[in-house]
Scaffold this active site. Structure first.
Site, PDB file in Angstrom:
ATOM      1  N   GLU A  43       0.867  -1.192   0.000  1.00 25.95           N
ATOM      2  CA  GLU A  43       0.000   0.000   0.000  1.00 25.95           C
ATOM      3  C   GLU A  43       0.908   1.249   0.000  1.00 25.95           C
ATOM      4  O   GLU A  43       1.954   1.255   0.660  1.00 25.95           O
ATOM      5  CB  GLU A  43      -0.828  -0.051   1.290  1.00 25.95           C
ATOM      6  CG  GLU A  43      -1.758   1.101   1.553  1.00 25.95           C
ATOM      7  CD  GLU A  43      -2.497   0.916   2.899  1.00 25.95           C
ATOM      8  OE1 GLU A  43      -2.109   0.028   3.707  1.00 25.95           O
ATOM      9  OE2 GLU A  43      -3.465   1.666   3.132  1.00 25.95           O
ATOM     10  N   LYS A 115      -9.371   2.561  -1.816  1.00 25.09           N
ATOM     11  CA  LYS A 115      -9.610   1.825  -0.571  1.00 25.09           C
ATOM     12  C   LYS A 115     -10.978   2.165   0.026  1.00 25.09           C
ATOM     13  O   LYS A 115     -11.255   3.333   0.340  1.00 25.09           O
ATOM     14  CB  LYS A 115      -8.495   2.157   0.418  1.00 25.09           C
ATOM     15  CG  LYS A 115      -8.488   1.343   1.696  1.00 25.09           C
ATOM     16  CD  LYS A 115      -7.258   1.715   2.523  1.00 25.09           C
ATOM     17  CE  LYS A 115      -7.100   0.850   3.758  1.00 25.09           C
ATOM     18  NZ  LYS A 115      -5.865   1.212   4.497  1.00 25.09           N
ATOM     19  N   CYS A 148      -5.107  -3.433   2.250  1.00 24.66           N
ATOM     20  CA  CYS A 148      -4.845  -3.538   3.690  1.00 24.66           C
ATOM     21  C   CYS A 148      -6.096  -3.764   4.528  1.00 24.66           C
ATOM     22  O   CYS A 148      -6.664  -4.838   4.504  1.00 24.66           O
ATOM     23  CB  CYS A 148      -4.058  -2.303   4.154  1.00 24.66           C
ATOM     24  SG  CYS A 148      -3.151  -2.631   5.692  1.00 24.66           S
ATOM     25  N   VAL A 175      -0.402  -2.604  10.470  1.00 29.25           N
ATOM     26  CA  VAL A 175       0.064  -2.158  11.781  1.00 29.25           C
ATOM     27  C   VAL A 175      -0.523  -3.018  12.905  1.00 29.25           C
ATOM     28  O   VAL A 175       0.008  -3.021  14.010  1.00 29.25           O
ATOM     29  CB  VAL A 175      -0.261  -0.666  12.023  1.00 29.25           C
ATOM     30  CG1 VAL A 175       0.549   0.214  11.091  1.00 29.25           C
ATOM     31  CG2 VAL A 175      -1.748  -0.372  11.851  1.00 29.25           C
TER      32      VAL A 175
HETATM   33  C1  ACM Z   1      -3.996  -0.155   7.092  1.00 31.07           C
HETATM   34  O1  ACM Z   1      -5.091  -0.285   6.547  1.00 31.07           O
HETATM   35  N1  ACM Z   1      -2.966   0.365   6.467  1.00 31.07           N
HETATM   36  C2  ACM Z   1      -3.807  -0.603   8.464  1.00 31.07           C
END
Ligand code: ACM
Length: 268
Positions: A43, A115, A148, A175
């Site tokens: 990402e 996203k 992510c 994370v």
């Molecule tokens: C994330 O979505 N980068 C934790």
């Protein structure tokens, strides 16, 4: 097909250097006889993750596909004869900023995603995605894309599987600790291959802190982990598999994990 991940340690705010680091890995993989047809990158692979504020994000976001990062990826794909799914920071023509992903090959942009499930401080700069979850014919497979934190919403991978994805490409900057293990379930419950590409390192910026957990993973439709990266350093790997294995959703006892869904009961 041969699918790979390139787990990086990007330098914040240096997109050209971060793209060059990816190109160096591709060259090393080719030299080692381990070229991939499809490479998944992290990402926001070119910019880094923790933007101090929206102004900084605005400065680092680029047009898709004409900005230097995506056009550089297309050129690299053409030179290496491969495809990429990569996370990029996007500035839309109307000024909105998105945490986005692109699928590219040597012919150009093949898919574009923004996203859907924006995580934590990303809300300070990015608008939640407004494009459908894409599935594209790429590098010899039907490839779906999510980014992510989308993993935490099982509808995302399920939507991609129902749309025919054989492989889910999953650029990430993880994370929280749970995703690498949870992706076994995402692969298993949808009968798809998953390629999660994470990054490593720590970013401390404007009072915000993020430590990224690595552990990039490729998982088969049977839940078997085919590849795993280290938690704390850059690395890459390539795995060869037959993506059509994901077309057969039957289990040994005669069940079918998509056809046996009780959509008549899945309502409140
Ligand atoms: C994330 O979505 N980068 C934790």
């Amino acid at each position: 097909m041969r699918a790979g991940w390139i787990q990086t340690l990007p330098t914040f705010g240096e997109p050209a250097a971060n793209l060059a680091a990816v190109a160096a890995v591709i060259d090393a993989a080719v030299a080692a006889g381990r070229a991939a047809d499809l490479w998944v990158l992290p990402e926001l692979f070119a910019t880094g993750y923790v933007f101090a504020d929206r102004d900084e994000a605005l400065r680092l976001c680029e047009a898709v596909p004409d900005g230097p990062t995506v056009s550089g990826l297309i050129a690299l794909a053409g030179r290496a004869g491969c495809a990429f799914v990569a996370g990029v920071a996007e500035r839309a023509p109307d000024g909105r900023l998105f945490n986005a992903a692109v699928a590219v090959d040597g012919t150009g942009l093949r898919a574009h995603y923004r996203k859907a499930h924006v995580f934590g401080d990303e809300r300070r700069w990015s608008t939640p995605g407004d494009l459908p979850f894409p599935v594209v014919d790429l590098a010899g497979a039907r490839v779906g894309i999510m980014i992510c934190f989308d993993w935490r919403f099982p509808e995302t991978a399920r939507t991609l599987a129902l749309a025919g994805a054989q492989v889910i490409a999953h650029p990430s900057n993880l994370v929280l600790p749970h995703c690498p293990d949870a992706m076994v379930t995402r692969a298993l419950e949808n009968g798809v291959f998953t390629v999660t590409c994470d990054r490593v390192g720590t970013e401390e910026r404007a009072g915000m802190h993020a430590t990224f957990i690595g552990r990039s993973r490729i998982i088969g439709p049977d839940g078997v982990v085919l590849s795993e990266g280290p938690p704390d350093r850059p690395a890459w790997d390539v795995v060869e598999f037959d993506p059509t294995r994901a077309d057969d959703k039957r289990l040994a006892g005669g069940n079918d994990i998509l056809a046996d869904r009780r959509t008549d009961l899945y309502r409140l």
